[in-house]
Design a protein around this motif. Structure first.
Motif, PDB file in Angstrom:
ATOM      1  N   LYS A  18      17.143   1.717 -21.323  1.00  0.00           N
ATOM      2  CA  LYS A  18      16.820   0.327 -21.048  1.00  0.00           C
ATOM      3  C   LYS A  18      16.814   0.031 -19.556  1.00  0.00           C
ATOM      4  O   LYS A  18      15.891  -0.548 -19.038  1.00  0.00           O
ATOM      5  N   GLU A  19      17.843   0.409 -18.871  1.00  0.00           N
ATOM      6  CA  GLU A  19      17.987   0.028 -17.474  1.00  0.00           C
ATOM      7  C   GLU A  19      17.961   1.270 -16.586  1.00  0.00           C
ATOM      8  O   GLU A  19      18.275   2.347 -17.009  1.00  0.00           O
ATOM      9  N   ALA A  20      17.591   1.072 -15.343  1.00  0.00           N
ATOM     10  CA  ALA A  20      17.601   2.173 -14.386  1.00  0.00           C
ATOM     11  C   ALA A  20      18.214   1.694 -13.101  1.00  0.00           C
ATOM     12  O   ALA A  20      18.111   0.536 -12.739  1.00  0.00           O
ATOM     13  N   SER A  21      18.883   2.586 -12.415  1.00  0.00           N
ATOM     14  CA  SER A  21      19.399   2.256 -11.096  1.00  0.00           C
ATOM     15  C   SER A  21      19.147   3.426 -10.180  1.00  0.00           C
ATOM     16  O   SER A  21      19.185   4.578 -10.586  1.00  0.00           O
ATOM     17  N   ALA A  22      18.849   3.136  -8.941  1.00  0.00           N
ATOM     18  CA  ALA A  22      18.521   4.185  -7.996  1.00  0.00           C
ATOM     19  C   ALA A  22      19.757   4.952  -7.589  1.00  0.00           C
ATOM     20  O   ALA A  22      20.843   4.413  -7.461  1.00  0.00           O
ATOM     21  N   SER A  23      19.573   6.211  -7.358  1.00  0.00           N
ATOM     22  CA  SER A  23      20.665   7.081  -6.934  1.00  0.00           C
ATOM     23  C   SER A  23      20.740   7.089  -5.423  1.00  0.00           C
ATOM     24  O   SER A  23      19.742   7.288  -4.760  1.00  0.00           O
ATOM     25  N   ASP A  24      21.900   6.848  -4.866  1.00  0.00           N
ATOM     26  CA  ASP A  24      22.117   6.958  -3.427  1.00  0.00           C
ATOM     27  C   ASP A  24      22.700   8.313  -3.137  1.00  0.00           C
ATOM     28  O   ASP A  24      23.856   8.572  -3.447  1.00  0.00           O
ATOM     29  N   GLN A  25      21.902   9.181  -2.581  1.00  0.00           N
ATOM     30  CA  GLN A  25      22.378  10.534  -2.309  1.00  0.00           C
ATOM     31  C   GLN A  25      22.758  10.700  -0.876  1.00  0.00           C
ATOM     32  O   GLN A  25      22.233  10.171   0.008  1.00  0.00           O
ATOM     33  N   PRO A  55       0.804  -1.229   0.000  1.00  0.00           N
ATOM     34  CA  PRO A  55       0.000   0.000   0.000  1.00  0.00           C
ATOM     35  C   PRO A  55       0.841   1.285   0.000  1.00  0.00           C
ATOM     36  O   PRO A  55       0.292   2.378  -0.052  1.00  0.00           O
ATOM     37  N   VAL A  56       2.160   1.170   0.035  1.00  0.00           N
ATOM     38  CA  VAL A  56       3.037   2.333   0.163  1.00  0.00           C
ATOM     39  C   VAL A  56       3.579   2.763  -1.200  1.00  0.00           C
ATOM     40  O   VAL A  56       4.086   1.947  -1.962  1.00  0.00           O
ATOM     41  N   ILE A  57       3.452   4.058  -1.498  1.00  0.00           N
ATOM     42  CA  ILE A  57       4.011   4.631  -2.725  1.00  0.00           C
ATOM     43  C   ILE A  57       5.042   5.672  -2.316  1.00  0.00           C
ATOM     44  O   ILE A  57       4.754   6.552  -1.505  1.00  0.00           O
ATOM     45  N   LEU A  58       6.249   5.541  -2.874  1.00  0.00           N
ATOM     46  CA  LEU A  58       7.331   6.462  -2.558  1.00  0.00           C
ATOM     47  C   LEU A  58       7.977   6.902  -3.868  1.00  0.00           C
ATOM     48  O   LEU A  58       8.290   6.066  -4.711  1.00  0.00           O
ATOM     49  N   ASN A  59       8.138   8.217  -4.056  1.00  0.00           N
ATOM     50  CA  ASN A  59       8.818   8.727  -5.245  1.00  0.00           C
ATOM     51  C   ASN A  59      10.320   8.526  -5.083  1.00  0.00           C
ATOM     52  O   ASN A  59      10.886   8.866  -4.049  1.00  0.00           O
ATOM     53  N   VAL A  60      10.952   7.968  -6.122  1.00  0.00           N
ATOM     54  CA  VAL A  60      12.367   7.610  -6.066  1.00  0.00           C
ATOM     55  C   VAL A  60      13.093   8.231  -7.252  1.00  0.00           C
ATOM     56  O   VAL A  60      12.599   8.194  -8.383  1.00  0.00           O
ATOM     57  N   LEU A  61      14.280   8.784  -6.996  1.00  0.00           N
ATOM     58  CA  LEU A  61      15.128   9.333  -8.047  1.00  0.00           C
ATOM     59  C   LEU A  61      15.960   8.204  -8.643  1.00  0.00           C
ATOM     60  O   LEU A  61      16.717   7.541  -7.932  1.00  0.00           O
ATOM     61  N   PHE A  62      15.811   7.960  -9.960  1.00  0.00           N
ATOM     62  CA  PHE A  62      16.566   6.938 -10.659  1.00  0.00           C
ATOM     63  C   PHE A  62      17.525   7.589 -11.641  1.00  0.00           C
ATOM     64  O   PHE A  62      17.176   8.568 -12.298  1.00  0.00           O
ATOM     65  N   SER A  63      18.718   7.033 -11.735  1.00  0.00           N
ATOM     66  CA  SER A  63      19.654   7.403 -12.789  1.00  0.00           C
ATOM     67  C   SER A  63      19.510   6.344 -13.875  1.00  0.00           C
ATOM     68  O   SER A  63      19.669   5.155 -13.618  1.00  0.00           O
ATOM     69  N   VAL A  64      19.185   6.771 -15.085  1.00  0.00           N
ATOM     70  CA  VAL A  64      18.905   5.864 -16.191  1.00  0.00           C
ATOM     71  C   VAL A  64      20.189   5.630 -16.979  1.00  0.00           C
ATOM     72  O   VAL A  64      20.889   6.578 -17.337  1.00  0.00           O
TER      73      VAL A  64
END
Length: 122
Positions: free
Chosen positions: A115-122, A37-46
């Motif tokens: 094609k691929e995405a990876s999350a950014s660790d800030q 039930p949880v939605i969180l906006n995430v910054l991805f580096s593509v």
């Protein structure tokens, strides 16, 4: 994924891989990630590199979701108002996705879309 490559922000960032290699990002995009039930906006580096992952959810997501990771069980757990949710990793599924992408080889579609995405660790 519902966005245009031209809408990516901050292109050209150098990202380091787990194996020590590096690649240049096509840019960043913020996407909603829903888990239970949880939605969180995430910054991805593509990125446009072949990867055994569709996305890597990093520390920012882990902390935002208040998850409890277990490397032994290959899962993360978190509590919602409906109870505990456990997410399990699957090395088999990751290997199968990687193999399919590898066998498909380069295509015109891949040359023009991220094609691929990876999350950014800030």
């Amino acid at each position: 994924m519902g966005f245009e490559p031209s809408s990516l922000e901050k292109p050209g960032r150098t990202l380091s891989g787990f194996n020590g290699s590096s690649t240049t990002s096509l840019g960043d995009v913020i996407l909603p990630v829903q888990v239970g039930p949880v939605i969180l906006n995430v910054l991805f580096s593509v990125v446009e590199d072949l990867s055994p992952f569709n996305a890597i959810l990093g520390r920012t997501w882990l902390h935002g979701m208040k998850v409890i990771p277990s490397t032994y069980d290959q899962r993360v757990s978190f509590i919602t108002q409906d109870g505990q949710i456990n997410l399990y990793g699957s090395q088999l599924a990751a290997q199968q996705c990687y193999q399919i992408a590898h066998e498909a080889g380069p295509s015109a579609d891949r040359e023009h879309s991220p094609k691929e995405a990876s999350a950014s660790d800030q």
